[in-house]
Structure formats: structure tokens, C-alpha cells
Design a protein around this motif. Structure first.
Motif, mmCIF file in Angstrom:
data_model
loop_
_atom_site.group_PDB
_atom_site.id
_atom_site.type_symbol
_atom_site.label_atom_id
_atom_site.label_comp_id
_atom_site.label_asym_id
_atom_site.label_seq_id
_atom_site.Cartn_x
_atom_site.Cartn_y
_atom_site.Cartn_z
ATOM 1 N N ALA A 82 0.835 -1.204 0.000
ATOM 2 C CA ALA A 82 0.000 0.000 0.000
ATOM 3 C C ALA A 82 0.865 1.249 0.000
ATOM 4 C CB ALA A 82 -0.933 0.002 1.198
ATOM 5 N N GLY A 83 0.541 2.191 -0.880
ATOM 6 C CA GLY A 83 1.274 3.443 -0.977
ATOM 7 C C GLY A 83 2.451 3.392 -1.936
ATOM 8 N N VAL A 84 2.758 2.221 -2.503
ATOM 9 C CA VAL A 84 3.879 2.070 -3.428
ATOM 10 C C VAL A 84 3.333 1.784 -4.822
ATOM 11 C CG1 VAL A 84 5.927 0.703 -3.981
ATOM 12 C CG2 VAL A 84 5.370 1.205 -1.606
ATOM 13 N N ASP A 85 3.740 2.573 -5.789
ATOM 14 C CA ASP A 85 3.334 2.403 -7.191
ATOM 15 C C ASP A 85 1.823 2.253 -7.357
ATOM 16 O OD1 ASP A 85 5.910 2.662 -8.087
ATOM 17 O OD2 ASP A 85 6.289 0.508 -8.194
ATOM 18 N N GLY A 86 1.068 3.060 -6.658
ATOM 19 C CA GLY A 86 -0.374 3.086 -6.819
ATOM 20 C C GLY A 86 -1.140 2.027 -6.050
ATOM 21 N N LEU B 36 -1.074 6.854 -11.935
ATOM 22 C CA LEU B 36 -1.400 6.944 -13.357
ATOM 23 C C LEU B 36 -0.859 8.236 -13.954
ATOM 24 C CD1 LEU B 36 -2.853 5.840 -15.856
ATOM 25 C CD2 LEU B 36 -4.937 6.947 -15.017
ATOM 26 N N ASP B 37 -1.046 9.343 -13.257
ATOM 27 C CA ASP B 37 -0.527 10.631 -13.736
ATOM 28 C C ASP B 37 0.985 10.578 -13.899
ATOM 29 O OD1 ASP B 37 -3.119 11.584 -13.653
ATOM 30 O OD2 ASP B 37 -2.834 12.718 -11.785
ATOM 31 N N ARG B 38 1.673 9.941 -12.928
ATOM 32 C CA ARG B 38 3.127 9.830 -12.995
ATOM 33 C C ARG B 38 3.550 8.985 -14.191
ATOM 34 N NH1 ARG B 38 5.092 7.367 -7.855
ATOM 35 N NH2 ARG B 38 5.193 5.438 -9.009
ATOM 36 N N LEU B 39 2.846 7.885 -14.452
ATOM 37 C CA LEU B 39 3.158 7.040 -15.601
ATOM 38 C C LEU B 39 2.962 7.807 -16.904
ATOM 39 C CD1 LEU B 39 1.481 3.639 -14.682
ATOM 40 C CD2 LEU B 39 3.918 4.154 -14.745
ATOM 41 N N GLN B 40 1.851 8.515 -16.981
ATOM 42 C CA GLN B 40 1.554 9.250 -18.205
ATOM 43 C C GLN B 40 2.532 10.393 -18.436
ATOM 44 O OE1 GLN B 40 -2.606 10.024 -17.451
ATOM 45 N NE2 GLN B 40 -3.222 8.244 -18.642
ATOM 46 N N SER B 41 2.925 11.088 -17.370
ATOM 47 C CA SER B 41 3.866 12.195 -17.549
ATOM 48 C C SER B 41 5.256 11.674 -17.885
ATOM 49 C CB SER B 41 3.910 13.091 -16.310
ATOM 50 O OG SER B 41 4.492 12.409 -15.229
ATOM 51 N N SER B 42 5.646 10.517 -17.339
ATOM 52 C CA SER B 42 6.973 9.978 -17.659
ATOM 53 C C SER B 42 7.005 9.454 -19.086
ATOM 54 C CB SER B 42 7.390 8.893 -16.667
ATOM 55 O OG SER B 42 6.593 7.749 -16.822
ATOM 56 N N SER B 43 5.902 8.929 -19.592
ATOM 57 C CA SER B 43 5.891 8.450 -20.971
ATOM 58 C C SER B 43 5.821 9.612 -21.956
ATOM 59 C CB SER B 43 4.729 7.487 -21.201
ATOM 60 O OG SER B 43 3.498 8.166 -21.115
ATOM 61 N N ASP B 44 5.270 10.757 -21.533
ATOM 62 C CA ASP B 44 5.217 11.930 -22.406
ATOM 63 C C ASP B 44 6.562 12.637 -22.491
ATOM 64 O OD1 ASP B 44 2.548 11.468 -22.830
ATOM 65 O OD2 ASP B 44 1.870 12.952 -21.360
ATOM 66 N N SER B 45 7.337 12.613 -21.393
ATOM 67 C CA SER B 45 8.557 13.404 -21.342
ATOM 68 C C SER B 45 9.821 12.625 -21.669
ATOM 69 C CB SER B 45 8.710 14.041 -19.956
ATOM 70 O OG SER B 45 8.833 13.029 -18.985
ATOM 71 N N THR C 209 -8.236 5.777 -4.324
ATOM 72 C CA THR C 209 -8.397 6.315 -5.676
ATOM 73 C C THR C 209 -7.387 7.420 -5.935
ATOM 74 O OG1 THR C 209 -10.730 5.704 -5.724
ATOM 75 C CG2 THR C 209 -10.024 7.418 -7.262
ATOM 76 N N ALA C 210 -7.119 8.252 -4.940
ATOM 77 C CA ALA C 210 -6.126 9.320 -5.091
ATOM 78 C C ALA C 210 -4.738 8.731 -5.330
ATOM 79 C CB ALA C 210 -6.125 10.227 -3.866
ATOM 80 N N LEU C 211 -4.382 7.649 -4.620
ATOM 81 C CA LEU C 211 -3.090 6.985 -4.836
ATOM 82 C C LEU C 211 -2.977 6.439 -6.260
ATOM 83 C CD1 LEU C 211 -2.671 4.959 -1.525
ATOM 84 C CD2 LEU C 211 -1.152 6.758 -2.351
ATOM 85 N N VAL C 212 -4.040 5.783 -6.718
ATOM 86 C CA VAL C 212 -4.039 5.204 -8.063
ATOM 87 C C VAL C 212 -3.958 6.306 -9.114
ATOM 88 C CG1 VAL C 212 -5.365 3.825 -9.706
ATOM 89 C CG2 VAL C 212 -5.275 3.143 -7.309
ATOM 90 N N GLN C 213 -4.707 7.399 -8.919
ATOM 91 C CA GLN C 213 -4.699 8.495 -9.883
ATOM 92 C C GLN C 213 -3.320 9.151 -9.950
ATOM 93 O OE1 GLN C 213 -7.373 9.444 -12.038
ATOM 94 N NE2 GLN C 213 -5.563 10.355 -12.975
ATOM 95 N N ALA C 214 -2.684 9.347 -8.801
ATOM 96 C CA ALA C 214 -1.340 9.940 -8.781
ATOM 97 C C ALA C 214 -0.350 9.044 -9.506
ATOM 98 C CB ALA C 214 -0.891 10.178 -7.339
#
Length: 120
Positions: free
Chosen positions: A25-29, A68-77, A61-66
Motif C-alpha cells: 500500500a502506498g507504493v506504485d499506486g 497513473l498521472d506519474r506514468l503518463q507524464s513519464s511516458s510523455d517526457s 483512488t487518489a493513490l491510483v490516480q497519482a
């Protein structure tokens, strides 16, 4: 709003299984069930325990969303994401870089102290 777990399932990322770690819990979503306390992978929207089956709460849900956001931003950059132990599981870059070798103090010529023998 879409369910972040549904978005993660679309990414088809591995989780758990032989040779992989259990959810923490709290690690990688990964999130903790508010009812039974079990840790669940981020792709789950309900607790994996059949006796429980509770829906993920707002904190989970906030952990999972954060995540997901991190995955998406790392794949964009970045053209290629870092992986952990060859699992193909992206992680965020470390917060601070390690000091460079040139910044390290000079090594002394004295030998390093040896550890005392272990007793069995």
C-alpha cells in the motif's frame, strides 16, 4: 471522470505473480482496503479478497490516480521509461541525483577495518 484503474488496465502493466512482489500500500499506486486492510494492486477498483470485495475508497483512488498521472507524464517526457528489475514496470525518476565521483572525498590509503568473525 474515468476510473484510473480502467486506464491502468489499458496500459497492460504487469503486477504480482511468480517472481514479483506482493502489493505494498502506498507504493506504485497500490492501495489499502479500508474495510479489511489488505493491500491491492492499482488496477483493482475493489478489494481482491472474496470475503471482503469492498470498493476502493477516496484515498485509494487518489493513490491510483497519482500513479497513473506519474506514468503518463513519464511516458510523455522521456523516450524510454526506467524499469524495476526488468519487470517492465515504470517508476518515477529518483528525487535527487547521487553525488558524482568527483565530489566524493579522496580515499585514504589505510585498509578498511574488517568485520569480526560471525558466530554460528
Amino acid at each position: 471522470d474515468s476510473d484510473p484503474s480502467e486506464e491502468l488496465r489499458k496500459l497492460n502493466l504487469p503486477d504480482g505473480g511468480p517472481g514479483r512482489s506482493a502489493p505494498r500500500a502506498g507504493v506504485d499506486g497500490c492501495w489499502r482496503c479500508g474495510c479489511c486492510g489488505s493491500a491491492n494492486y492499482p488496477r483493482r477498483s475493489t478489494c481482491f479478497r472474496s470475503a471482503c470485495g469492498s470498493s476502493r475508497d477516496a484515498r485509494g483512488t487518489a493513490l491510483v490516480q497519482a500513479y497513473l498521472d506519474r506514468l503518463q507524464s513519464s511516458s510523455d517526457s522521456a523516450p524510454a521509461s526506467k524499469t524495476t528489475e526488468g519487470r517492465g514496470h515504470p517508476r518515477a525518476a529518483p528525487a535527487a541525483a547521487a553525488p558524482s565521483a568527483s565530489a566524493a572525498p579522496a580515499a585514504s590509503s589505510a585498509p578498511a577495518p574488517s568485520a569480526p568473525p560471525r558466530r554460528l
